[in-house]
Each structure stands twice: as C-alpha cells, then as structure tokens.
Design a protein around this motif. Structure first.
Motif, PDB file in Angstrom:
ATOM      1  N   ASP A 109       1.225  -1.331  -0.449  1.00 18.01           N
ATOM      2  CA  ASP A 109      -0.386  -0.005  -0.175  1.00 18.01           C
ATOM      3  C   ASP A 109       0.674   1.068  -0.292  1.00 18.01           C
ATOM      4  N   LEU A 110       2.191   1.431   1.195  1.00 19.89           N
ATOM      5  CA  LEU A 110       2.675   2.612   0.690  1.00 19.89           C
ATOM      6  C   LEU A 110       3.976   2.573  -0.575  1.00 19.89           C
ATOM      7  N   TYR A 111       3.955   1.475  -0.614  1.00 22.70           N
ATOM      8  CA  TYR A 111       4.729   2.290  -1.742  1.00 22.70           C
ATOM      9  C   TYR A 111       3.890   1.672  -3.362  1.00 22.70           C
ATOM     10  N   GLN A 112       2.587   1.901  -3.338  1.00 26.97           N
ATOM     11  CA  GLN A 112       1.886   2.069  -4.131  1.00 26.97           C
ATOM     12  C   GLN A 112       1.803   3.674  -4.073  1.00 26.97           C
ATOM     13  N   ARG A 113       1.751   4.386  -2.684  1.00 28.96           N
ATOM     14  CA  ARG A 113       1.501   5.458  -2.442  1.00 28.96           C
ATOM     15  C   ARG A 113       2.466   6.454  -2.954  1.00 28.96           C
ATOM     16  N   ALA A 114       3.315   5.640  -2.637  1.00 30.96           N
ATOM     17  CA  ALA A 114       4.976   6.067  -3.312  1.00 30.96           C
ATOM     18  C   ALA A 114       5.141   6.706  -4.867  1.00 30.96           C
ATOM     19  N   LEU A 115       4.442   5.261  -5.294  1.00 30.95           N
ATOM     20  CA  LEU A 115       4.527   5.608  -6.867  1.00 30.95           C
ATOM     21  C   LEU A 115       3.730   6.359  -8.096  1.00 30.95           C
ATOM     22  N   GLU A 116       2.491   6.461  -7.315  1.00 27.49           N
ATOM     23  CA  GLU A 116       1.042   7.604  -7.567  1.00 27.49           C
ATOM     24  C   GLU A 116       1.695   8.878  -7.632  1.00 27.49           C
ATOM     25  N   GLN A 117       3.326   9.285  -6.932  1.00 27.42           N
ATOM     26  CA  GLN A 117       3.249  10.655  -7.025  1.00 27.42           C
ATOM     27  C   GLN A 117       4.640  10.109  -7.596  1.00 27.42           C
ATOM     28  N   GLY A 118       5.559   9.400  -8.568  1.00 25.26           N
ATOM     29  CA  GLY A 118       6.584   9.281  -9.250  1.00 25.26           C
ATOM     30  C   GLY A 118       7.676   8.726  -9.005  1.00 25.26           C
ATOM     31  N   ASN A 119       7.383   8.118  -8.454  1.00 25.88           N
ATOM     32  CA  ASN A 119       8.638   7.272  -7.218  1.00 25.88           C
ATOM     33  C   ASN A 119       9.144   6.500  -7.704  1.00 25.88           C
ATOM     34  N   ALA A 120      10.207   6.386  -8.560  1.00 25.76           N
ATOM     35  CA  ALA A 120      10.717   5.283  -9.150  1.00 25.76           C
ATOM     36  C   ALA A 120      11.377   3.998  -8.077  1.00 25.76           C
ATOM     37  N   GLN A 121      11.838   4.600  -7.152  1.00 27.79           N
ATOM     38  CA  GLN A 121      12.075   3.358  -6.261  1.00 27.79           C
ATOM     39  C   GLN A 121      10.949   2.351  -5.678  1.00 27.79           C
ATOM     40  N   ALA A 122       9.829   3.408  -5.416  1.00 30.03           N
ATOM     41  CA  ALA A 122       8.833   2.135  -4.918  1.00 30.03           C
ATOM     42  C   ALA A 122       8.255   1.129  -6.002  1.00 30.03           C
ATOM     43  N   ALA A 123       7.780   2.072  -7.566  1.00 26.61           N
ATOM     44  CA  ALA A 123       7.111   1.203  -8.639  1.00 26.61           C
ATOM     45  C   ALA A 123       8.218  -0.049  -8.821  1.00 26.61           C
ATOM     46  N   PHE A 124       9.688  -0.211  -8.894  1.00 26.91           N
ATOM     47  CA  PHE A 124      10.689  -1.076  -8.655  1.00 26.91           C
ATOM     48  C   PHE A 124      10.441  -2.287  -7.505  1.00 26.91           C
ATOM     49  N   ARG A 125      10.053  -1.513  -6.663  1.00 28.32           N
ATOM     50  CA  ARG A 125       9.960  -2.537  -5.176  1.00 28.32           C
ATOM     51  C   ARG A 125       8.154  -2.904  -5.063  1.00 28.32           C
ATOM     52  N   LEU A 126       7.717  -2.087  -5.601  1.00 27.71           N
ATOM     53  CA  LEU A 126       5.831  -2.612  -5.924  1.00 27.71           C
ATOM     54  C   LEU A 126       6.143  -4.244  -6.993  1.00 27.71           C
ATOM     55  N   GLY A 127       6.935  -4.058  -8.280  1.00 21.75           N
ATOM     56  CA  GLY A 127       7.172  -4.639  -8.533  1.00 21.75           C
ATOM     57  C   GLY A 127       7.679  -6.366  -8.325  1.00 21.75           C
ATOM     58  N   ASN A 128       8.676  -5.778  -7.329  1.00 15.52           N
ATOM     59  CA  ASN A 128       9.103  -6.995  -6.807  1.00 15.52           C
ATOM     60  C   ASN A 128       8.167  -8.746  -6.721  1.00 15.52           C
ATOM     61  N   LEU A 129       7.296  -6.943  -5.527  1.00 13.54           N
ATOM     62  CA  LEU A 129       6.086  -8.065  -4.837  1.00 13.54           C
ATOM     63  C   LEU A 129       5.431  -8.213  -4.979  1.00 13.54           C
ATOM     64  N   TYR A 130       4.479  -7.277  -6.742  1.00  9.63           N
ATOM     65  CA  TYR A 130       3.660  -8.497  -7.488  1.00  9.63           C
ATOM     66  C   TYR A 130       5.019 -10.095  -8.270  1.00  9.63           C
ATOM     67  N   GLU A 131       5.964  -9.968  -8.746  1.00  3.93           N
ATOM     68  CA  GLU A 131       6.650 -10.056  -9.197  1.00  3.93           C
ATOM     69  C   GLU A 131       6.811 -12.016  -8.032  1.00  3.93           C
ATOM     70  N   LYS A 132       6.850 -11.836  -7.326  1.00  2.00           N
ATOM     71  CA  LYS A 132       6.810 -12.739  -5.677  1.00  2.00           C
ATOM     72  C   LYS A 132       5.466 -13.096  -5.130  1.00  2.00           C
ATOM     73  N   GLY A 133       4.252 -12.039  -5.294  1.00  2.00           N
ATOM     74  CA  GLY A 133       3.518 -12.422  -5.188  1.00  2.00           C
ATOM     75  C   GLY A 133       3.486 -12.160  -2.817  1.00  2.00           C
ATOM     76  N   ASN A 134       4.331 -11.281  -3.117  1.00  2.00           N
ATOM     77  CA  ASN A 134       4.437 -10.653  -1.620  1.00  2.00           C
ATOM     78  C   ASN A 134       3.255 -10.237  -1.457  1.00  2.00           C
ATOM     79  N   GLU A 141       1.674  -9.642 -15.429  1.00  2.00           N
ATOM     80  CA  GLU A 141       1.557  -8.394 -15.669  1.00  2.00           C
ATOM     81  C   GLU A 141       1.887  -7.006 -14.990  1.00  2.00           C
ATOM     82  N   GLN A 142       1.433  -7.572 -14.042  1.00  2.13           N
ATOM     83  CA  GLN A 142       1.023  -6.315 -12.913  1.00  2.13           C
ATOM     84  C   GLN A 142       3.423  -5.504 -12.686  1.00  2.13           C
ATOM     85  N   ALA A 143       3.617  -6.823 -11.966  1.00  6.33           N
ATOM     86  CA  ALA A 143       5.306  -6.542 -12.173  1.00  6.33           C
ATOM     87  C   ALA A 143       5.759  -6.168 -13.108  1.00  6.33           C
TER      88      ALA A 143
END
Length: 407
Positions: A109-134, A141-143
């Motif tokens: 949820d926090l990564y998503q909020r930061a991603l919506e503000q254009g934070n590239a690191q948040a986008a990467f970390r959230l992608g990692n969660l989607y890839e692993k299913g954590n 595809e979302q990852a």
C-alpha cells in the motif's frame, strides 16, 4: 426633492456601501485563508522533510532494536504527511520486518502511494512484490508494468528485472515487453531483436514478415549491421518473402559501408560473378574486337530507370558504381534516401552520400541545401542553419518560411 425620495436614495447608498464592504471583507478573508493554507502546507512539507531526514539519520546510526523502532516512528510521521521517500522507507521496514512486524500488505500500500507520486524506487519495489506474490496476488503483467515505470524513472535495477521477465516469457503478450519499450525508444539492438523474434522460423509459429520487416527496417535505418544483414539474407533467400536481389544488394551495401566483413565478401563475390557473366557475353563480331568483354554501364542504366521512375532498379544500378565516387551517382543516391523513394530509405545514408558529394563539388549550393533540408527534417536546427547559410553563400536563396522554422 421630497423627503420620501431622499430616504429611497439613502437606502440605495447604504445597500451599495454594505455590498462593497462585504466584498472587501470576503476578499480579505479569502486572501488570509489562502495564505494560511499555503503556510500550513509549507509547514507540513517542512515537518515531513525533517522527520524523514531524522529517520534516515536514526537508521544510519542504529545499533539496537529501539533505534530502529525510533526510525520507524519518524518515517511513519513523514509518510503520513505524504512524503514519498518516507513512504518507500517505511514500506521497506514493513517488508523486511525492521522496527516493526513484517507486513507485506502495508508495504504494498505504501509503495503504491509513493508510485502514484512518480517515485521510481517505489515502482521497482512494488513490482518485486507482484513478481513474488508477497502481500499481493502474484501477477507478472502488473510486475512488468511497475518495472517499466521504474525503468522510465531510470531506476538502476529495473532493466535487469525486465530482462528476467522477458527471458522466462512469463507474459502472455506476443511482444517481449522490455524489448518492445526499448525499441519504441529507438534502441536499434532492441529493434533488431524484435524483428528477429518475429522472423524466427525455428519455432512452430509462422514468421510474421510484416512485423519483422517493420522493426528490422527501423533497426537498419539506425545503422544496425545485424538488421541490415538479416534483411539482405531474407531477400536473397526468398523463403519468407519473395526473392529480391536488388533489395538484398542494397542492404549488403549498407552493411558494407559499416565495414561488415560478411557484406564486403558477399559484394566481392557478386562482382566476381558479374565479371564471369560479362565474359560469357563476349562477342566476336566485326564490330566488337575478339575477346572484348561486354559490361553493363550501370550509370546509364540507372539514369534510364530513374527517368522511368523505376527507383528501386535505378538505386541498384547506382549502388554498383557508388564506390567510384561519381558525384552525379552520389547525388542520385542521396536524393533517393532523402525523398523516401526506395524501401530502404535512410536519412543517415543520404547525409553520407551528400557529404561525399560536397567534398567533390564544394561550390554546388544545392548539395548544401539538401543537407539543410535533411537536418531540418531530423529537427537538428543548428546543423540545418549552417548548411542553409552555406547554400545562400553559394547562390541559392532560402525562403523566409524555412528561416522562420529555424527560430
């Protein structure tokens, strides 16, 4: 004036006066409110920044659990105030269980909020969660979409993640995502790889020549030797598309201009075969001396084809004698590339031919004008301006519209 009329006028005056005072007070209150709101936002932003910086310092110097818990509290305060870097830091604490219990759901949820503000690191970390299913349902595809956003923000590890997803072919799409986005951003290697993928005849899928040609031609125009050679081979063999020796020669010539040994050897072999064919055509008549070799005058044949608007044939003839640096040949070849008269037209090739041309005919204003037009088309205004200025110095008047387009 009667007393009654005087009272009416007095009432009107007081109404206007009260309305004016009301407007002034409203305007003043609005200004104060806006100023206060802006001031409060600045204070809030400053508080968020200070709390985040204190959290970073606390984390850096942490040596006990209590220190990490204090850093967590500072990050939490800053993240609550909307600071995206703090949201990322707090999410990592939740993800790794630092200063608090592990909670992938809150991290996502926090990564998503930061991603919506254009934070590239948040986008990467959230992608990692989607890839692993954590903390979220595993979704490749979302990852990939998250990694692409991180890649667009130039996050250093995003390209590795995208390559990993591509390599394992986790996506259902027919396009390798990472390579496709690179290709769309004019990466010639990615364009070549995409074209090669669509042309792959080893798989059970029938080659998609339309898409393969589209990407390979883009790569070839970007001077990808591999793409030029693959197009040449495809036209030479005629398995996927109808055989076309002229186009094959054209692409081998493009690769040869970049010193491709394969292309140079192929062209040398072609020349040898042409010479042998010419010897076979030797005539022994009264008008032709014994053993005289009848050769094709490629320049004359090229001009004939040009006048008949058979551009591909003209181009093939002119290319066969381009190494002799005949200025007329160079100009013909440049114009064909510049005006998109052939399938393999390439502005970079036109520039090369015209540069050779003006070295020979330094006083020909048209050569400079043509170069100016090419650079203008490429939106390289400083180069275009230089060549247009040279053209005017040598006698060609450049229109006001062209000069205006350079401002």
């Amino acid at each position: 004036m009667s007393y009654k009329k005087y009272q009416i006028q007095e009432k009107r005056f007081y109404k206007k006066y009260i309305a004016l005072i009301t407007t002034m007070i409203t305007t003043l209150l609005t200004t104060i409110l806006i100023t206060f709101s802006s001031f409060a936002q600045n204070l809030q932003a400053n508080d968020a920044t200070v709390a985040y910086q204190q959290g970073k310092q606390q984390e850096k110097n942490a040596s006990t659990t209590a220190h990490y818990e204090k850093a967590f509290q500072l990050y939490e305060k800053s993240a609550y105030l909307g600071y995206d870097s703090a949201q990322v830091a707090l999410a990592q604490f939740y993800e790794l269980g630092i200063g608090t219990k592990t909670n992938f759901l809150k991290a996502a949820d926090l990564y998503q909020r930061a991603l919506e503000q254009g934070n590239a690191q948040a986008a990467f970390r959230l992608g990692n969660l989607y890839e692993k299913g954590n903390g979220v349902e595993q979704n490749m595809e979302q990852a990939a979409l998250c990694y692409l956003q991180a890649w667009g923000g130039k996050y250093p590890r995003a390209s590795e993640a995208l390559e990993r997803i591509d390599a394992k072919r986790w996506l259902s799409s027919d396009l390798p995502t990472y390579r496709f986005y690179l290709a769309m951003n004019n990466d010639k290697n990615a364009q070549y790889q995409l074209g090669k993928t669509y042309l792959d005849t080893k798989s059970n899928v029938r080659p998609n020549w339309v898409k393969a040609k589209f990407w390979l031609q883009k790569a070839a125009k970007n001077n990808s030797v591999e793409a030029q050679l693959l197009l040449a081979k495809t036209y030479e063999e005629g398995e996927v598309i109808e055989k076309n020796n002229d186009l094959a020669t054209n692409y081998y010539n493009q690769a040869a201009r970049q010193n491709s040994e394969i292309a140079l050897l192929w062209l040398e072999n072609q020349q040898l075969q042409e010479n042998l064919e010419s010897i076979r055509l030797t005539k022994n008549t009264n008008n032709v001396a014994k053993n005289e070799v009848v050769t094709v005058n490629h320049f004359e044949e090229g001009v004939k084809a040009w006048n008949m608007k058979n551009n591909e044939v003209a181009y093939a003839h002119f290319q066969k004698v381009s190494s002799k640096k005949n200025p007329q040949v160079l100009k013909y070849l440049a114009i064909m590339h510049k005006d998109n008269l052939i399938a393999s037209s390439n502005l970079s090739e036109a520039i090369l031919y015209l540069n050779d041309y003006i070295k020979i005919y330094t006083e020909d204003a048209e050569g400079y004008k043509l170069l100016g037009e090419i650079y203008l088309a490429k939106k390289q205004k400083s180069e275009a301006k230089y060549y247009f200025e040279q053209a005017e110095k040598k006698g060609i008047k450049i229109t006001k519209e062209v000069w205006a387009s350079l401002d």
